[in-house]
Design an enzyme around this catalytic site. Structure first.
Site, PDB file in Angstrom:
ATOM      1  N   SER A 142      41.020 -41.077 -63.102  1.00 28.18           N
ATOM      2  CA  SER A 142      40.560 -39.844 -62.440  1.00 28.18           C
ATOM      3  C   SER A 142      39.313 -39.866 -62.791  1.00 28.18           C
ATOM      4  O   SER A 142      38.687 -40.221 -63.693  1.00 28.18           O
ATOM      5  CB  SER A 142      41.484 -38.739 -63.183  1.00 28.18           C
ATOM      6  OG  SER A 142      41.058 -37.448 -62.939  1.00 28.18           O
ATOM      7  N   TYR A 155      44.902 -33.079 -70.060  1.00 30.62           N
ATOM      8  CA  TYR A 155      44.837 -34.103 -69.038  1.00 30.62           C
ATOM      9  C   TYR A 155      43.737 -35.173 -69.018  1.00 30.62           C
ATOM     10  O   TYR A 155      43.634 -36.286 -68.688  1.00 30.62           O
ATOM     11  CB  TYR A 155      44.841 -33.337 -67.881  1.00 30.62           C
ATOM     12  CG  TYR A 155      44.947 -34.026 -66.355  1.00 30.62           C
ATOM     13  CD1 TYR A 155      45.847 -34.639 -65.951  1.00 30.62           C
ATOM     14  CD2 TYR A 155      43.533 -34.193 -65.776  1.00 30.62           C
ATOM     15  CE1 TYR A 155      45.845 -35.366 -64.693  1.00 30.62           C
ATOM     16  CE2 TYR A 155      43.755 -35.009 -64.600  1.00 30.62           C
ATOM     17  CZ  TYR A 155      44.724 -35.598 -64.094  1.00 30.62           C
ATOM     18  OH  TYR A 155      44.596 -36.309 -62.872  1.00 30.62           O
TER      19      TYR A 155
END
Length: 251
Positions: A142, A155
């Site tokens: 990500s 996250y």
């Protein structure tokens, strides 16, 4: 030149591929010539996704966070159907909340879904690839592998771990003929980001923050995945390829 990027005759397992990025990558790899194995826990969703894609698509339902279930599913598939040449570790989840109030059970679930699944499925598939002396592993990292923003610290931690686990895979397995790399998407219009897409203020911020000035389309991840899954990347290992409209390149 087209042969360099062809996936004809290759079989690719994509975790979490009934929707979102995984589904888009499945469609893209089929177009590049691969036979695709869709994975998820919900058989009905997998069947619906397979029907939409058409072509040479198989299904393998298992929970990517369950080590024993993963091992049994992968070993059973290889024995019954043959080699898995490409693995795309895409399964993931998000939970947004300020860090001081973040529930510990949600943190553990993020760790299992976003990190442990990459280990479980990566190890199970790599054991067969090592025996054959060849294989491609593409982990979905990500933009948060490199950057943080408020409300998603756990996250961010998981995606940083995916980036470093990718480097570790390459370090251990390159000598066996495997190429292990990661794609790090920026902000894409996916079910995982539905809350952000629906927020006009966030979209305005994102358009100003991203040099490309817009959300990404999931189909724009296909080229990177085909590159990392094909012979074109035969000497690329441990690399994190950011597909983010330039957001990590600018302040």
């Amino acid at each position: 030149m087209s042969d360099l990027f062809s996936l004809k005759g290759r079989r690719a397992l994509i975790t979490g591929s009934s929707q979102g990025i995984g589904f888009a990558l499945a469609k893209g790899l089929v177009r590049a010539g691969a036979q695709v194995i869709l994975n998820g826990r919900d058989v009905a969703k997998l069947e619906a996704a397979a029907a939409k894609i058409g072509g040479d698509v198989q299904m393998l339902a298992f929970d990517a966070t369950d080590h024993d279930a993963v091992r049994a599913a992968v070993d059973g598939f290889e024995e019954a159907h043959g080699a898995i040449d490409i693995l795309v570790n895409n399964a993931g989840m998000q939970h947004r909340m300020e860090l001081e109030n973040f529930p510990p059970d949600a943190f553990e679930k993020l760790l299992q879904t976003n990190v442990a699944s990459v280990f479980h499925v990566g190890q199970a598939v790599a054991r067969h690839m090592i025996g054959r002396g060849a294989g491609k592993i593409v982990n979905i990292a990500s933009v948060q592998t490199a950057l943080a923003r408020p409300g998603i610290a756990p996250y961010t931690a998981t995606k940083g771990a995916v980036g470093n686990l990718t480097k570790g895979m390459a370090t251990d397995w390159a000598k066996h003929g495997l190429q292990c790399n990661a794609i790090a998407p920026g902000y894409f219009d996916t079910p995982l980001n539905a809350a952000l897409v629906a927020d006009p203020a966030f979209t305005e911020w994102l358009e100003k923050r991203t040099p490309a000035g817009r959300w990404g389309n999931v189909d724009e991840l296909v080229g990177a995945c085909v590159f990392l899954a094909s012979g074109a990347s035969s000497f690329v290992n441990g690399h994190i390829l950011y597909v983010d409209g330039g957001i990590t390149a600018s302040l």
